[in-house]
Scaffold this motif. Sequence first.
Motif, PDB file in Angstrom:
ATOM      1  N   ARG A  18     -11.703   9.085 -58.144  1.00 25.68           N
ATOM      2  CA  ARG A  18     -11.269   7.918 -57.386  1.00 25.68           C
ATOM      3  C   ARG A  18      -9.861   7.617 -57.871  1.00 25.68           C
ATOM      4  O   ARG A  18      -9.538   7.799 -59.054  1.00 25.68           O
ATOM      5  CB  ARG A  18     -12.204   6.726 -57.570  1.00 25.68           C
ATOM      6  CG  ARG A  18     -12.157   6.117 -58.945  1.00 25.68           C
ATOM      7  CD  ARG A  18     -13.062   4.907 -59.049  1.00 25.68           C
ATOM      8  NE  ARG A  18     -12.984   4.385 -60.420  1.00 25.68           N
ATOM      9  CZ  ARG A  18     -13.849   3.563 -60.954  1.00 25.68           C
ATOM     10  NH1 ARG A  18     -14.875   3.152 -60.251  1.00 25.68           N
ATOM     11  NH2 ARG A  18     -13.702   3.144 -62.183  1.00 25.68           N
TER      12      ARG A  18
ATOM     13  N   ASP B 198      -1.788   0.103 -53.272  1.00 27.29           N
ATOM     14  CA  ASP B 198      -3.057   0.207 -52.536  1.00 27.29           C
ATOM     15  C   ASP B 198      -3.946  -0.995 -52.830  1.00 27.29           C
ATOM     16  O   ASP B 198      -3.976  -1.490 -53.957  1.00 27.29           O
ATOM     17  CB  ASP B 198      -3.831   1.469 -52.945  1.00 27.29           C
ATOM     18  CG  ASP B 198      -3.171   2.746 -52.518  1.00 27.29           C
ATOM     19  OD1 ASP B 198      -2.349   2.717 -51.587  1.00 27.29           O
ATOM     20  OD2 ASP B 198      -3.474   3.797 -53.122  1.00 27.29           O
TER      21      ASP B 198
ATOM     22  N   ARG C 130      -6.052   5.130 -57.003  1.00 24.47           N
ATOM     23  CA  ARG C 130      -5.282   4.162 -56.224  1.00 24.47           C
ATOM     24  C   ARG C 130      -3.902   4.022 -56.840  1.00 24.47           C
ATOM     25  O   ARG C 130      -3.700   4.189 -58.043  1.00 24.47           O
ATOM     26  CB  ARG C 130      -5.985   2.822 -56.119  1.00 24.47           C
ATOM     27  CG  ARG C 130      -6.086   2.033 -57.385  1.00 24.47           C
ATOM     28  CD  ARG C 130      -6.765   0.705 -57.118  1.00 24.47           C
ATOM     29  NE  ARG C 130      -7.024   0.028 -58.374  1.00 24.47           N
ATOM     30  CZ  ARG C 130      -7.777  -1.034 -58.484  1.00 24.47           C
ATOM     31  NH1 ARG C 130      -8.351  -1.548 -57.420  1.00 24.47           N
ATOM     32  NH2 ARG C 130      -7.969  -1.601 -59.649  1.00 24.47           N
TER      33      ARG C 130
ATOM     34  N   TRP D  60      -9.681   1.679 -53.501  1.00 25.49           N
ATOM     35  CA  TRP D  60      -9.770   3.017 -54.083  1.00 25.49           C
ATOM     36  C   TRP D  60      -9.882   4.047 -52.965  1.00 25.49           C
ATOM     37  O   TRP D  60     -10.472   3.777 -51.924  1.00 25.49           O
ATOM     38  CB  TRP D  60     -11.004   3.139 -54.966  1.00 25.49           C
ATOM     39  CG  TRP D  60     -10.950   2.350 -56.232  1.00 25.49           C
ATOM     40  CD1 TRP D  60     -11.519   1.128 -56.449  1.00 25.49           C
ATOM     41  CD2 TRP D  60     -10.315   2.721 -57.452  1.00 25.49           C
ATOM     42  NE1 TRP D  60     -11.268   0.726 -57.742  1.00 25.49           N
ATOM     43  CE2 TRP D  60     -10.532   1.681 -58.367  1.00 25.49           C
ATOM     44  CE3 TRP D  60      -9.580   3.838 -57.844  1.00 25.49           C
ATOM     45  CZ2 TRP D  60     -10.033   1.722 -59.668  1.00 25.49           C
ATOM     46  CZ3 TRP D  60      -9.090   3.868 -59.144  1.00 25.49           C
ATOM     47  CH2 TRP D  60      -9.319   2.826 -60.043  1.00 25.49           C
ATOM     48  N   THR D  61      -9.361   5.238 -53.214  1.00 23.81           N
ATOM     49  CA  THR D  61      -9.576   6.397 -52.348  1.00 23.81           C
ATOM     50  C   THR D  61     -10.398   7.393 -53.149  1.00 23.81           C
ATOM     51  O   THR D  61     -10.205   7.539 -54.363  1.00 23.81           O
ATOM     52  CB  THR D  61      -8.233   7.033 -51.928  1.00 23.81           C
ATOM     53  OG1 THR D  61      -7.480   6.057 -51.198  1.00 23.81           O
ATOM     54  CG2 THR D  61      -8.442   8.264 -51.071  1.00 23.81           C
ATOM     55  N   TYR D  62     -11.325   8.092 -52.488  1.00 19.66           N
ATOM     56  CA  TYR D  62     -12.226   9.028 -53.154  1.00 19.66           C
ATOM     57  C   TYR D  62     -11.987  10.431 -52.621  1.00 19.66           C
ATOM     58  O   TYR D  62     -11.846  10.621 -51.406  1.00 19.66           O
ATOM     59  CB  TYR D  62     -13.685   8.616 -52.912  1.00 19.66           C
ATOM     60  CG  TYR D  62     -13.984   7.240 -53.441  1.00 19.66           C
ATOM     61  CD1 TYR D  62     -14.477   7.066 -54.726  1.00 19.66           C
ATOM     62  CD2 TYR D  62     -13.750   6.112 -52.671  1.00 19.66           C
ATOM     63  CE1 TYR D  62     -14.730   5.794 -55.229  1.00 19.66           C
ATOM     64  CE2 TYR D  62     -14.006   4.841 -53.164  1.00 19.66           C
ATOM     65  CZ  TYR D  62     -14.492   4.690 -54.444  1.00 19.66           C
ATOM     66  OH  TYR D  62     -14.734   3.429 -54.941  1.00 19.66           O
TER      67      TYR D  62
END
Length: 105
Positions: free
Chosen positions: A52, A58, A54, A61-63
Amino acid sequence: MDPTAPLAPKISYGGPYSECTANSCVAAGGAGVTGTFSFAPGDGDSPVVGYRFRFRTDSTWTYVTGSSVTITFAPPYRTFEDLQVAARDTLGRYGPDTITSFMVA
């Protein structure tokens, strides 16, 4: 069964940005200029199945999945930017974050 969460991941820069250090923080790229960043397991860590991450700009979170991955990011502003990343294991546990910083020209 591994009773411990993953180690803090390694982050490497693919350009045009470079990591700020205690003695140097060179501005590069620019707002809207895409850079690449790679994530890999900490030394001896296994199995890592995803991350995860960021950036400071941002809100969530981006996964991503994979043991080693490369992502792209185009900073929206000229600013001092942070990247925060944590590795995930097969049980869904996240380890400690690795945080790195860079300057956007």
